[in-house]
Design a protein around this motif. Structure first.
Motif, mmCIF file in Angstrom:
data_model
loop_
_atom_site.group_PDB
_atom_site.id
_atom_site.type_symbol
_atom_site.label_atom_id
_atom_site.label_comp_id
_atom_site.label_asym_id
_atom_site.label_seq_id
_atom_site.Cartn_x
_atom_site.Cartn_y
_atom_site.Cartn_z
ATOM 1 N N VAL A 69 15.684 6.688 23.891
ATOM 2 C CA VAL A 69 16.245 5.602 24.699
ATOM 3 C C VAL A 69 17.538 5.997 25.396
ATOM 4 C CG1 VAL A 69 15.193 3.840 23.241
ATOM 5 C CG2 VAL A 69 17.527 4.608 22.759
ATOM 6 N N THR A 70 18.076 7.179 25.089
ATOM 7 C CA THR A 70 19.320 7.609 25.728
ATOM 8 C C THR A 70 19.117 8.776 26.688
ATOM 9 O OG1 THR A 70 19.806 8.994 23.784
ATOM 10 C CG2 THR A 70 20.811 6.795 23.871
ATOM 11 N N THR A 71 17.876 9.145 26.983
ATOM 12 C CA THR A 71 17.655 10.116 28.046
ATOM 13 C C THR A 71 18.154 9.516 29.360
ATOM 14 O OG1 THR A 71 15.425 9.256 28.425
ATOM 15 C CG2 THR A 71 15.638 11.109 26.903
ATOM 16 N N PRO A 72 18.592 10.321 30.290
ATOM 17 C CA PRO A 72 19.184 9.769 31.531
ATOM 18 C C PRO A 72 18.267 8.787 32.261
ATOM 19 C CG PRO A 72 19.643 12.110 31.370
ATOM 20 C CD PRO A 72 18.711 11.783 30.243
ATOM 21 N N PHE A 235 16.585 6.698 38.297
ATOM 22 C CA PHE A 235 18.043 6.617 38.322
ATOM 23 C C PHE A 235 18.573 5.651 39.389
ATOM 24 C CE2 PHE A 235 16.841 11.004 37.229
ATOM 25 C CZ PHE A 235 17.234 11.013 35.899
ATOM 26 N N LYS A 236 17.679 4.983 40.125
ATOM 27 C CA LYS A 236 18.144 4.081 41.175
ATOM 28 C C LYS A 236 17.464 2.724 41.112
ATOM 29 C CE LYS A 236 18.857 3.659 46.146
ATOM 30 N NZ LYS A 236 18.616 4.244 47.499
ATOM 31 N N THR A 237 16.139 2.676 41.263
ATOM 32 C CA THR A 237 15.445 1.386 41.325
ATOM 33 C C THR A 237 14.302 1.276 40.322
ATOM 34 O OG1 THR A 237 13.929 2.183 43.042
ATOM 35 C CG2 THR A 237 15.970 1.129 43.777
ATOM 36 N N GLN A 238 14.183 2.208 39.412
ATOM 37 C CA GLN A 238 13.088 2.139 38.436
ATOM 38 C C GLN A 238 13.479 1.233 37.274
ATOM 39 O OE1 GLN A 238 11.982 5.587 35.880
ATOM 40 N NE2 GLN A 238 9.977 5.420 36.855
ATOM 41 N N VAL A 239 12.743 0.133 37.098
ATOM 42 C CA VAL A 239 13.021 -0.799 36.009
ATOM 43 C C VAL A 239 12.353 -0.313 34.740
ATOM 44 C CG1 VAL A 239 13.322 -2.776 37.550
ATOM 45 C CG2 VAL A 239 11.059 -2.239 36.645
ATOM 46 N N ALA A 240 12.730 -0.910 33.614
ATOM 47 C CA ALA A 240 12.264 -0.430 32.320
ATOM 48 C C ALA A 240 10.754 -0.560 32.158
ATOM 49 C CB ALA A 240 12.980 -1.189 31.202
ATOM 50 N N SER A 241 10.174 -1.646 32.676
ATOM 51 C CA SER A 241 8.732 -1.834 32.513
ATOM 52 C C SER A 241 7.945 -0.735 33.222
ATOM 53 C CB SER A 241 8.323 -3.203 33.053
ATOM 54 O OG SER A 241 8.737 -3.360 34.400
ATOM 55 N N ILE A 254 5.401 7.106 21.946
ATOM 56 C CA ILE A 254 6.530 6.808 21.060
ATOM 57 C C ILE A 254 7.777 6.514 21.893
ATOM 58 C CG2 ILE A 254 7.989 7.699 19.225
ATOM 59 C CD1 ILE A 254 5.674 9.332 18.231
ATOM 60 N N GLY A 255 7.986 7.281 22.948
ATOM 61 C CA GLY A 255 9.108 6.993 23.842
ATOM 62 C C GLY A 255 8.954 5.650 24.520
ATOM 63 N N ALA A 256 7.728 5.319 24.918
ATOM 64 C CA ALA A 256 7.477 4.009 25.514
ATOM 65 C C ALA A 256 7.746 2.894 24.514
ATOM 66 C CB ALA A 256 6.034 3.938 26.019
ATOM 67 N N ALA A 257 7.331 3.103 23.256
ATOM 68 C CA ALA A 257 7.564 2.092 22.222
ATOM 69 C C ALA A 257 9.045 1.931 21.931
ATOM 70 C CB ALA A 257 6.814 2.465 20.949
ATOM 71 N N ALA A 258 9.803 3.033 21.978
ATOM 72 C CA ALA A 258 11.249 2.956 21.731
ATOM 73 C C ALA A 258 11.942 2.127 22.805
ATOM 74 C CB ALA A 258 11.832 4.365 21.665
ATOM 75 N N THR A 259 11.617 2.383 24.069
ATOM 76 C CA THR A 259 12.217 1.602 25.158
ATOM 77 C C THR A 259 11.792 0.141 25.070
ATOM 78 O OG1 THR A 259 12.087 3.589 26.539
ATOM 79 C CG2 THR A 259 12.538 1.508 27.653
ATOM 80 N N SER A 260 10.537 -0.097 24.717
ATOM 81 C CA SER A 260 10.056 -1.475 24.554
ATOM 82 C C SER A 260 10.797 -2.190 23.443
ATOM 83 C CB SER A 260 8.550 -1.466 24.267
ATOM 84 O OG SER A 260 7.830 -0.834 25.287
ATOM 85 N N THR A 261 11.108 -1.467 22.373
ATOM 86 C CA THR A 261 11.829 -2.078 21.247
ATOM 87 C C THR A 261 13.224 -2.508 21.662
ATOM 88 O OG1 THR A 261 10.572 -0.734 19.669
ATOM 89 C CG2 THR A 261 12.646 -1.683 18.899
ATOM 90 N N VAL A 262 13.890 -1.719 22.504
ATOM 91 C CA VAL A 262 15.221 -2.115 22.993
ATOM 92 C C VAL A 262 15.135 -3.418 23.765
ATOM 93 C CG1 VAL A 262 17.119 -1.467 24.500
ATOM 94 C CG2 VAL A 262 16.059 0.258 23.042
ATOM 95 N N LEU A 264 12.853 -5.677 23.463
ATOM 96 C CA LEU A 264 12.498 -6.726 22.506
ATOM 97 C C LEU A 264 13.735 -7.215 21.755
ATOM 98 C CD1 LEU A 264 10.481 -8.408 20.845
ATOM 99 C CD2 LEU A 264 10.133 -6.394 19.405
ATOM 100 N N VAL A 265 14.569 -6.292 21.323
ATOM 101 C CA VAL A 265 15.780 -6.671 20.587
ATOM 102 C C VAL A 265 16.718 -7.489 21.472
ATOM 103 C CG1 VAL A 265 17.864 -5.769 19.490
ATOM 104 C CG2 VAL A 265 15.639 -4.764 18.959
ATOM 105 N N VAL A 266 16.893 -7.057 22.717
ATOM 106 C CA VAL A 266 17.771 -7.797 23.640
ATOM 107 C C VAL A 266 17.244 -9.212 23.863
ATOM 108 C CG1 VAL A 266 18.675 -7.878 25.986
ATOM 109 C CG2 VAL A 266 18.595 -5.706 24.764
ATOM 110 N N ALA A 267 15.925 -9.346 24.042
ATOM 111 C CA ALA A 267 15.336 -10.668 24.254
ATOM 112 C C ALA A 267 15.513 -11.555 23.021
ATOM 113 C CB ALA A 267 13.859 -10.532 24.609
ATOM 114 N N LEU A 268 15.299 -10.989 21.826
ATOM 115 C CA LEU A 268 15.445 -11.774 20.601
ATOM 116 C C LEU A 268 16.895 -12.205 20.389
ATOM 117 C CD1 LEU A 268 13.094 -9.907 18.090
ATOM 118 C CD2 LEU A 268 12.745 -12.143 19.132
#
Length: 285
Positions: A69-72, A235-241, A254-262, A264-268
């Motif tokens: 989740v911390t890759t650029p 790095f400019k207009t790409q959203v997380a989804s 696994i990388g997709a699941a990690a970003t999805s979890t972030v 999910l946590v923010v929404a909760l």
């Protein structure tokens, strides 16, 4: 001594009282059945899939999760998504309340049509919305306004899909407000601004916050309306989804699941904070 007999009191108008066994589903059996069905349905549709995503994100340990989740590119997508969602939520908080006010308190030609169009983002496929927005605000815009492949275009797309949330949560509250309270305050010399601040606004705040939180959570999950107008520029207009979808395509679940979890946590956290604010407000009221 004479034998004691029990006599049941007949209801007014005659007839025999219904037996206790015929109380329908309002007893413990009906409650248990309804609760069990609701929990089972929510588990199958919501809880189990979300738990599976969180578990998959931790499959290689917390270190891999943090690295994913911390890759650029992942961090840029998350920052843009959360930031744009916050901006959209604030705009919806203000403009959604204004639109609801106009629909309830004002009279104008075509009011019923406007009220119907508010729900259009719910019915329209979001990819179609993205195509329409690209045609109106793209390189060949008939309005002379090119927002394609920019962060402003992302915000515009998110505003479109989240339009109904604040409007539809504030509108019923406005309809149920007691006009006598406003008239009484006006008769005592209160001005329009004071009436709005002291009487109307406190009743609207819970609904405004609910709609805003829903708009924020919905914005973070949007993909259809932004995939075309954003251009998906890393790095400019790409959203997380869109980033998550790309990770799935490149065989990195696994990388997709990690970003999805972030997300999910923010929404909760947002929804829990809203619930705490509403409880605090109800205690003060």
């Amino acid at each position: 001594m004479p034998a004691t007999t029990s006599v049941e009191t007949a209801p007014p108008g005659g007839g025999t009282p219904p037996p206790r066994a015929r109380r329908g589903l309002s007893g413990r059996g009906g409650t248990a059945l309804g609760l069990g069905s609701a929990v089972l349905y929510l588990s199958l549709i919501v809880l189990i899939p979300l738990a599976a995503v969180v578990w998959r994100s931790q499959e290689r340990g917390i270190g891999y999760f943090w690295d994913a989740v911390t890759t650029p590119d992942a961090w840029a997508a998350l920052t843009l998504t959360i930031g744009a969602s916050f901006v959209v939520a604030v705009i919806n908080l203000v403009m959604g309340t204004v639109i609801a006010w106009v629909l309830v308190r004002d009279r104008f030609p075509g009011k019923a049509v406007v009220d119907t169009l508010i729900d259009l983002p719910f019915a329209l496929p979001t990819i179609v919305a993205g195509l329409v927005l690209l045609a109106l605000y793209g390189p060949n815009s008939p309005l002379g306004l090119d927002l394609a492949y920019s962060r402003a275009g992302v915000v515009l797309a998110l505003l479109f899909v989240t339009l109904p949330f604040v409007v539809r949560t504030v509108q019923p509250v406005l309809l149920e407000l007691d006009a006598d309270m406003e008239q009484a305050a006006a008769s005592l010399g209160a001005g329009s601004l004071q009436i709005f601040r002291r009487i109307i606004l406190p009743n609207l705040v819970p609904a405004m916050l609910s709609g805003t939180a829903l708009a924020f959570a919905r914005s973070m999950a949007e993909i259809g309306s932004v995939v075309l107008i954003s251009g998906n520029l890393p790095f400019k207009t790409q959203v997380a989804s869109v980033y998550i979808f790309g990770q799935i395509e490149t065989d990195n679940p696994i990388g997709a699941a990690a970003t999805s979890t972030v997300l999910l946590v923010v929404a909760l956290v947002t929804l829990l904070a809203l619930d705490l604010l509403q409880r605090w407000g109800s205690r003060r009221g």
